[in-house]
Design a protein around this motif. Structure first.
Motif: not given
Length: 385
Positions: A9-33
């Motif tokens: 299990q990751m700490h909440a802040d690290a998990q949030r940063r990972a989520r933000d990074r993936v969300e930003w990447l997906l946005q480059q392709a027009g893909i949403g979470l």
């Protein structure tokens, strides 16, 4: 099958940063979470984000197998992600580095290792492929020009190959990687040729012999490197992807020694736009172990200076339609297969078919039919289409 992935299990802040990074990447392709678009990613486990960032395409695919995320249209998801170059933007993972090191140090497609893909992929059970493929069990790209369905597309492809080779009754043809005998049977019945088909899959060998019974066809369980006979023409449909970059030149030398001086060699292969020495990490682990898709440059180096390239035909967009047809068959007949394969296999197989369809739709993968001659066809070669 691989065991399910477990991650601390990751700490909440690290998990949030990972989520933000993936969300930003997906946005480059027009893909949403968790959005409403059919290609959006529906996330069921928040550990998914770090798994993607640390393991790349391997983590993405295995997380799908584990049920960590879903997508209504995986084919559209893959097409968008690949067009936006998301795997490259995620970066080079330790798993990727391991594959590169392994490919550099070892000959992953040596004669001793050649049987691995037969055992792990083609020997999964003939019933699986009977349910998924056309009636001839042709496990290569169909030719959809003027075809209404998969059955016609595969027949048109087989006939196109025969016409490109200029087959005549009584000629002797070698089929390298003959699969379940679809080309051998078709060419023998329609064009009156004698065929020797070789495969490294025991299940393919058995069924191909049954399929071609009574025809002038011989099916062998044999590695291509052991072939030393002469043939009027040689064909290879969907096998070169397993040869490997270290063996491209040797493969062409085998074909050279087995082909009559005035014969033609037709190579039908998936290809990629950029030269590489490794496969995708998820595909390598779960679908085609030790595979290596060739590039234009790699094929060119392998055939120079011994061959004349008579024709190079790309109909890679047709593989999208072929894979979608295979997927439709697989879904429609899953009830007949469910007793033999578990739910994780089901998710793995649909991920394989749909993401590969997306890669061809994104034009990241190609399908080439290349016609080669030893010294050039006198007066020039007229390429059928």
């Amino acid at each position: 099958m691989q065991e399910k992935f477990h991650q601390p299990q990751m700490h909440a802040d690290a998990q949030r940063r990972a989520r933000d990074r993936v969300e930003w990447l997906l946005q480059q392709a027009g893909i949403g979470l968790n959005g409403s678009q059919p290609w959006d990613m529906q996330v069921h486990d928040e550990q998914l984000y770090s798994r993607i960032l640390t393991q790349g395409t391997l983590g993405l695919g295995e997380a799908y197998m584990d049920g960590w995320w879903n997508c209504q249209r995986l084919d559209q998801f893959a097409c968008r992600a690949l067009r936006a170059e998301l795997p490259r933007k995620v970066g080079f993972t330790w798993h990727d580095a391991g594959l590169v090191a392994r490919a550099l140090v070892s000959n992953l497609q040596s004669k001793a290792r050649a049987g691995m893909v037969g055992e792990r992929h083609y020997d999964l059970g003939n019933r699986l492929y009977e349910c998924m493929l056309d009636s001839r069990m042709t496990y290569t790209c169909g030719y959809w020009r003027e075809a209404a369905d998969l059955e016609q597309a595969q027949e048109h492809k087989l006939d196109l190959v025969c016409r490109k080779l200029g087959l005549r009754e009584g000629q002797r043809v070698l089929d390298i990687g003959c699969g379940w005998g679809s080309f051998a049977e078709f060419a023998a019945r329609r064009y009156g040729v004698r065929v020797v088909g070789i495969t490294i899959s025991r299940e393919q060998e058995e069924l191909a012999r049954q399929r071609c019974q009574g025809l002038p066809v011989e099916i062998r369980l044999q590695d291509y490197r052991d072939m030393r006979e002469r043939f009027d023409h040689i064909v290879s449909l969907g096998m070169f992807e397993h040869v490997g970059w270290k063996n491209h030149r040797g493969y062409m030398q085998v074909v050279q020694r087995c082909l009559a001086d005035d014969g033609l060699f037709l190579l039908h292969s998936i290809g990629v736009n950029r030269s590489g020495i490794r496969s995708d990490a998820w595909i390598d682990r779960h679908i085609f172990p030790n595979g290596n898709l060739p590039s234009v440059a790699q094929i060119g180096q392998a055939i120079e200076p011994d061959w004349v390239m008579e024709d190079w035909h790309n109909f890679g967009a047709d593989y999208d339609r072929t894979l979608m047809a295979w997927h439709a068959n697989f879904e429609r007949r899953w009830g007949e297969l469910a007793a033999h394969y578990d739910h994780r296999f089901y998710r793995m197989w649909r991920y394989y078919l749909l993401t590969c369809a997306g890669s061809f739709r994104a034009r990241k993968n190609q399908l080439w039919q290349i016609v080669l001659s030893k010294g050039g066809v006198p007066g020039g070669y007229q390429a059928p289409r």
